[in-house]
Design an enzyme around this catalytic site. Structure first.
Site, PDB file in Angstrom:
ATOM      1  N   CYS A   1      16.935   3.155  -4.171  1.00  0.00           N
ATOM      2  CA  CYS A   1      17.487   4.502  -4.823  1.00  0.00           C
ATOM      3  C   CYS A   1      18.372   5.810  -4.861  1.00  0.00           C
ATOM      4  O   CYS A   1      19.242   5.997  -6.064  1.00  0.00           O
ATOM      5  CB  CYS A   1      16.496   5.624  -5.169  1.00  0.00           C
ATOM      6  SG  CYS A   1      15.573   6.137  -3.639  1.00  0.00           S
TER       7      CYS A   1
ATOM      8  N   SER B   1       0.647  -1.061  -0.646  1.00  0.00           N
ATOM      9  CA  SER B   1       0.281  -0.024  -0.200  1.00  0.00           C
ATOM     10  C   SER B   1       0.842   0.992   0.737  1.00  0.00           C
ATOM     11  O   SER B   1       0.235   1.827  -0.356  1.00  0.00           O
ATOM     12  CB  SER B   1      -1.191   0.023   1.145  1.00  0.00           C
ATOM     13  OG  SER B   1      -0.425   0.263   2.099  1.00  0.00           O
ATOM     14  N   GLY B   2       2.445   1.258   0.011  1.00  0.00           N
ATOM     15  CA  GLY B   2       3.561   2.037  -0.068  1.00  0.00           C
ATOM     16  C   GLY B   2       2.849   2.482  -1.349  1.00  0.00           C
ATOM     17  O   GLY B   2       2.953   2.133  -2.473  1.00  0.00           O
TER      18      GLY B   2
END
Length: 355
Positions: free
Chosen positions: A153, A13-14
């Site tokens: 990232c 859900s993130g």
């Protein structure tokens, strides 16, 4: 026709989980069997991700205690750092392939976890089993692997900018590398915080954790693999006013009698086999636009460039990526493809969005 690969997503859900669902929706060889969420358990996927309305129409979020690890072929872990490490180990031991998007299996040195992430690793025996899922360096090892650790990232961008400098040995390794990172707000995730809410983030630019960011340890580990020796590296991220993207600038000192032509060869050689890295050397008179996050948003592409300052003998390598795709969910799907024998770019061929 062979049956589709069955996938389960922990923490769907993130923002990273949503991006993973978006990419997998167009993957012809994968069906998502279950997706977990504590907050949205029992509700449709589009409750958390309204842009996915009309996709996954029969899929509702479930709680972790109700999943059956053994009913899927691959598990994606998009839970917060430290939360899913034991579940990942359980899946691994049950013969299920695992792609971990958290930091839980990125670092081979177990002693770093208490310092950087605040927990003692529950399964240090699996740290050496995990393959760091950066295609340009570990692509061959990913093929057939059972456990993949998706890079952070900021680490992804830092490594893409700096790796050619280190691999070619054109820089002074003893001086080391300073990496400046500009990071988008989506890197902070979907839960609002004092510094991530729009009124405080918009129009702002500020450094954070400048005393030793976690992702620096990943970059050091990978660069050490490239040259077989330690390297000094400092990584300082800055929160800037954009929604997606990471721009890394890696500053280093060239060795004596090394200049622009050697740098051109270093970057061209390192990325000669890559389908998704666009190399953009920069110099006065060259009609090349610099690496720009606007050119890679929504895609697996990375724009990599460099510039040499002859007077000071310094070089700066650059890398621009989408933090949610190339820096997270896209690399996760690439890893799954390699692990399970798909074409490595299946589901990932979409061109970037612009503007």
């Amino acid at each position: 026709m062979a049956r589709a690969v069955r996938a389960g997503i922990l923490g769907a859900s993130g923002m990273t989980g949503g991006e993973l669902l978006r990419i997998l929706a167009s993957h012809p060889g994968v069906e998502v069997e279950w997706a977990t969420s504590r907050e949205y358990a029992g509700k449709p996927v589009h409750t958390a991700h309204p842009h996915l309305r009309g996709f996954y129409t029969g899929l509702k979020y479930t709680s972790i205690d109700k999943i059956d690890i053994g009913e899927v072929d691959v598990v994606f872990n998009a839970l917060p750092h430290g939360v899913g490490a034991s579940i990942v180990a359980e899946a691994y031991e049950n013969g299920v392939r695992v792609v971990d998007l958290s930091a839980d299996y990125r670092l081979r040195d177990q002693s770093l976890y208490p310092k950087l992430y605040g927990f003692k690793h529950p399964r240090p025996d699996l740290l050496e089993e995990a393959i760091y899922a950066l295609p340009e360096i570990y692509g061959e090892k990913l093929r057939g692997a059972r456990l993949a650790a998706v890079p952070g990232c900021n680490a992804t961008a830092a490594i893409l900018a700096a790796a050619p400098l280190v691999a070619s040995k054109i820089i002074d390794m003893d001086v080391g590398i300073i990496v400046d990172v500009k990071a988008a707000s989506s890197e902070a995730g979907s839960k609002p915080s004092r510094h991530s809410i729009h009124p405080l983030r918009e129009g702002s630019a500020r450094p954070y954790t400048p005393w030793g960011h976690r992702h620096a340890a990943e970059a050091v580990q990978v660069l050490r693999d490239l040259v077989g020796r330690g390297i000094r590296l400092s990584l300082v991220p800055h929160a800037v006013s954009m929604t997606r993207g990471v721009l890394a600038s890696a500053h280093a000192l060239l060795r004596d009698n090394i200049g622009f032509s050697e740098a051109v060869r270093a970057y061209a050689s390192f990325y000669k086999d890559s389908q998704i890295v666009r190399v953009k050397p920069m110099a006065p008179g060259l009609p090349v636009d610099p690496p720009d996050v606007k050119n890679v948003i929504g895609s697996m592409f990375a724009e990599v460039g460099f510039a040499v300052e002859e007077e000071s003998g310094r070089i700066t390598g650059f890398a621009a990526i989408d933090n949610l795709v190339r820096g997270a969910a896209g690399q996760a799907v690439y890893a799954m493809n390699a692990m399970l024998g798909f074409d490595e770019w299946e589901g990932l061929r979409s061109p970037p969005l612009r503007p």
